[in-house]
Write a protein that holds these residues in place. Structure first.
Motif, PDB file in Angstrom:
ATOM      1  N   GLY A 137      -1.670  -2.507  11.464  1.00 57.05           N
ATOM      2  CA  GLY A 137      -1.008  -3.800  11.601  1.00 57.05           C
ATOM      3  C   GLY A 137      -1.974  -4.961  11.411  1.00 57.05           C
ATOM      4  N   GLU A 138      -3.188  -4.785  11.891  1.00 59.54           N
ATOM      5  CA  GLU A 138      -4.221  -5.819  11.721  1.00 59.54           C
ATOM      6  C   GLU A 138      -4.546  -6.015  10.248  1.00 59.54           C
ATOM      7  N   TYR A 139      -4.622  -4.901   9.503  1.00 60.80           N
ATOM      8  CA  TYR A 139      -4.929  -5.012   8.075  1.00 60.80           C
ATOM      9  C   TYR A 139      -3.765  -5.640   7.315  1.00 60.80           C
ATOM     10  N   ALA A 140      -2.555  -5.294   7.699  1.00 60.81           N
ATOM     11  CA  ALA A 140      -1.382  -5.898   7.054  1.00 60.81           C
ATOM     12  C   ALA A 140      -1.382  -7.413   7.266  1.00 60.81           C
ATOM     13  N   SER A 141      -1.743  -7.851   8.459  1.00 62.72           N
ATOM     14  CA  SER A 141      -1.834  -9.290   8.733  1.00 62.72           C
ATOM     15  C   SER A 141      -2.935  -9.926   7.893  1.00 62.72           C
ATOM     16  N   HIS A 142      -4.030  -9.199   7.721  1.00 67.30           N
ATOM     17  CA  HIS A 142      -5.124  -9.698   6.880  1.00 67.30           C
ATOM     18  C   HIS A 142      -4.651  -9.926   5.442  1.00 67.30           C
ATOM     19  N   LEU A 143      -3.863  -8.986   4.912  1.00 67.70           N
ATOM     20  CA  LEU A 143      -3.347  -9.161   3.549  1.00 67.70           C
ATOM     21  C   LEU A 143      -2.461 -10.396   3.458  1.00 67.70           C
ATOM     22  N   GLY A 144      -1.652 -10.605   4.494  1.00 71.16           N
ATOM     23  CA  GLY A 144      -0.792 -11.782   4.506  1.00 71.16           C
ATOM     24  C   GLY A 144      -1.595 -13.076   4.514  1.00 71.16           C
ATOM     25  N   ARG A 145      -2.649 -13.115   5.320  1.00 70.69           N
ATOM     26  CA  ARG A 145      -3.480 -14.325   5.385  1.00 70.69           C
ATOM     27  C   ARG A 145      -4.267 -14.535   4.091  1.00 70.69           C
ATOM     28  N   VAL A 148      -1.777 -12.783  -0.673  1.00 70.53           N
ATOM     29  CA  VAL A 148      -1.250 -11.927  -1.740  1.00 70.53           C
ATOM     30  C   VAL A 148       0.263 -12.087  -1.819  1.00 70.53           C
ATOM     31  N   SER A 149       0.825 -11.837  -2.987  1.00 73.72           N
ATOM     32  CA  SER A 149       2.259 -11.970  -3.169  1.00 73.72           C
ATOM     33  C   SER A 149       2.995 -10.862  -2.421  1.00 73.72           C
ATOM     34  N   PRO A 150       4.273 -11.055  -2.099  1.00 71.40           N
ATOM     35  CA  PRO A 150       5.039  -9.996  -1.439  1.00 71.40           C
ATOM     36  C   PRO A 150       5.036  -8.694  -2.223  1.00 71.40           C
ATOM     37  N   SER A 151       5.069  -8.776  -3.560  1.00 78.34           N
ATOM     38  CA  SER A 151       5.060  -7.569  -4.377  1.00 78.34           C
ATOM     39  C   SER A 151       3.730  -6.828  -4.229  1.00 78.34           C
ATOM     40  N   THR A 152       2.608  -7.561  -4.300  1.00 81.98           N
ATOM     41  CA  THR A 152       1.290  -6.946  -4.139  1.00 81.98           C
ATOM     42  C   THR A 152       1.136  -6.365  -2.737  1.00 81.98           C
ATOM     43  N   TYR A 153       1.616  -7.095  -1.736  1.00 77.62           N
ATOM     44  CA  TYR A 153       1.553  -6.625  -0.348  1.00 77.62           C
ATOM     45  C   TYR A 153       2.300  -5.296  -0.198  1.00 77.62           C
ATOM     46  N   ASN A 154       3.520  -5.226  -0.727  1.00 77.56           N
ATOM     47  CA  ASN A 154       4.327  -4.008  -0.613  1.00 77.56           C
ATOM     48  C   ASN A 154       3.674  -2.837  -1.343  1.00 77.56           C
ATOM     49  N   GLN A 155       3.102  -3.102  -2.519  1.00 80.30           N
ATOM     50  CA  GLN A 155       2.424  -2.045  -3.266  1.00 80.30           C
ATOM     51  C   GLN A 155       1.211  -1.525  -2.495  1.00 80.30           C
ATOM     52  N   HIS A 156       0.477  -2.429  -1.878  1.00 79.90           N
ATOM     53  CA  HIS A 156      -0.736  -2.051  -1.150  1.00 79.90           C
ATOM     54  C   HIS A 156      -0.399  -1.197   0.071  1.00 79.90           C
ATOM     55  N   ILE A 157       0.541  -1.658   0.879  1.00 76.47           N
ATOM     56  CA  ILE A 157       0.944  -0.902   2.071  1.00 76.47           C
ATOM     57  C   ILE A 157       1.597   0.417   1.660  1.00 76.47           C
ATOM     58  N   GLY A 158       2.386   0.390   0.583  1.00 72.27           N
ATOM     59  CA  GLY A 158       3.038   1.610   0.107  1.00 72.27           C
ATOM     60  C   GLY A 158       2.032   2.663  -0.310  1.00 72.27           C
ATOM     61  N   PHE A 159       0.942   2.236  -0.963  1.00 71.34           N
ATOM     62  CA  PHE A 159      -0.071   3.215  -1.365  1.00 71.34           C
ATOM     63  C   PHE A 159      -0.785   3.798  -0.154  1.00 71.34           C
ATOM     64  N   LEU A 160      -1.160   2.968   0.813  1.00 68.30           N
ATOM     65  CA  LEU A 160      -1.851   3.476   1.999  1.00 68.30           C
ATOM     66  C   LEU A 160      -0.962   4.460   2.762  1.00 68.30           C
ATOM     67  N   ARG A 161       0.320   4.185   2.795  1.00 72.58           N
ATOM     68  CA  ARG A 161       1.262   5.122   3.429  1.00 72.58           C
ATOM     69  C   ARG A 161       1.277   6.451   2.659  1.00 72.58           C
ATOM     70  N   LEU A 162       1.277   6.368   1.322  1.00 68.81           N
ATOM     71  CA  LEU A 162       1.246   7.566   0.483  1.00 68.81           C
ATOM     72  C   LEU A 162      -0.069   8.321   0.653  1.00 68.81           C
ATOM     73  N   LEU A 163      -1.184   7.585   0.756  1.00 73.40           N
ATOM     74  CA  LEU A 163      -2.496   8.201   0.903  1.00 73.40           C
ATOM     75  C   LEU A 163      -2.557   9.054   2.172  1.00 73.40           C
ATOM     76  N   TRP A 164      -2.104   8.496   3.282  1.00 77.98           N
ATOM     77  CA  TRP A 164      -2.122   9.255   4.547  1.00 77.98           C
ATOM     78  C   TRP A 164      -1.159  10.435   4.503  1.00 77.98           C
ATOM     79  N   LYS A 165      -0.015  10.264   3.860  1.00 84.08           N
ATOM     80  CA  LYS A 165       0.950  11.359   3.759  1.00 84.08           C
ATOM     81  C   LYS A 165       0.397  12.506   2.913  1.00 84.08           C
ATOM     82  N   THR A 166      -0.233  12.169   1.788  1.00 86.27           N
ATOM     83  CA  THR A 166      -0.741  13.187   0.866  1.00 86.27           C
ATOM     84  C   THR A 166      -1.922  13.948   1.458  1.00 86.27           C
ATOM     85  N   LEU A 167      -2.791  13.240   2.190  1.00 91.29           N
ATOM     86  CA  LEU A 167      -4.025  13.840   2.708  1.00 91.29           C
ATOM     87  C   LEU A 167      -3.932  14.181   4.193  1.00 91.29           C
ATOM     88  N   ARG A 168      -2.730  14.376   4.682  1.00 93.29           N
ATOM     89  CA  ARG A 168      -2.536  14.641   6.118  1.00 93.29           C
ATOM     90  C   ARG A 168      -3.323  15.862   6.569  1.00 93.29           C
TER      91      ARG A 168
END
Length: 235
Positions: A137-145, A148-168
């Motif tokens: 959540g802290e990093y997500a707030s950092h991206l907002g500050r 970055v555009s909403p599209s870039t923000y969503n892509q960034h968070i989406g990849f990190l979610r995928l990264l943790w899921k793939t490498l669980r």
């Protein structure tokens, strides 16, 4: 005070001897790492000694301590995946989704950016599994500050979610810290008609068959599919 007699029983998996015993209804299995029965008997006595005639709570404490020790030994041999190594493991694993070259470049940049931010703000956190939802959540707030555009923000968070899921499994992570981070709403662009001046500039910027295609749409009111599939016999 109730005491319980625990000896455990030996059995084999392949050529290796294993020990199994019950404590408070829970079945515990442990490899003795030997193919020799005499040695297996000796190891059984060694393992069961703290449990023989012990109270239930003492037995469970002994088991937990032994299992924790085994877990620490395993992690010393194969430590959990670190943030520094995450991209190399992700890019080479067969479990990740197929992605184009440009997408992989973007993923790598996002992974490197997060790892760099972690080194600046959470220097003591090195393993992927130690990243908490609060840190996410802290990093997500950092991206907002960072603006970055909403599209870039969503892509960034989406990849990190995928990264943790793939490498669980490699990360030995029990949960995905990015799952509760909400996507940002993209602004609505709306629709409006082009002005005559805008239409003129669009048409003048085209050449050849593309100009003819635009003219059909403009003067005949054709949709793109109608203009592209029009035949001479239908003129």
């Amino acid at each position: 005070m109730t005491r319980r007699h625990r000896k455990g029983s030996l059995y084999r998996r392949g050529n290796v001897w294993w020990l199994k015993f019950m404590v408070d209804g829970a079945l515990i299995r442990q490899s003795l790492d030997t193919t020799n029965k005499a040695e297996a008997e000796r190891k059984r006595t060694e393992v069961m000694r703290p449990l023989l005639a012990a109270e239930k709570t003492e037995a469970l404490s002994a088991i937990v301590a032994r299992l924790d020790g085994a877990k620490r030994d395993q992690e010393n041999v194969v430590p959990p995946l670190t943030l520094t190594d995450a991209w190399d493991v992700y890019s080479s694993t067969a479990n990740r989704p197929d992605s184009g070259e440009e997408t992989l470049k973007r993923y790598k940049a996002q992974c490197v950016r997060f790892a760099h931010w972690m080194r600046q703000h959470h220097k003591t956190v090195h393993a992927m599994r130690d990243v908490t939802p609060e840190i996410a959540g802290e990093y997500a707030s950092h991206l907002g500050r960072a603006g970055v555009s909403p599209s870039t923000y969503n892509q960034h968070i989406g990849f990190l979610r995928l990264l943790w899921k793939t490498l669980r499994r490699e990360a030995r992570s029990q949960s995905n810290p990015w799952m509760d981070i909400k996507r940002r709403t993209l602004p609505s662009l709306g629709r409006r008609e082009l002005t005559l001046d805008e239409l003129r500039r669009v048409c003048e910027s085209t050449e050849g068959e593309m100009r003819l295609l635009f003219a059909l749409g403009l003067y005949c009111g054709f949709r793109l599919g109608d203009a592209a599939t029009l035949r001479w016999a239908e003129v």
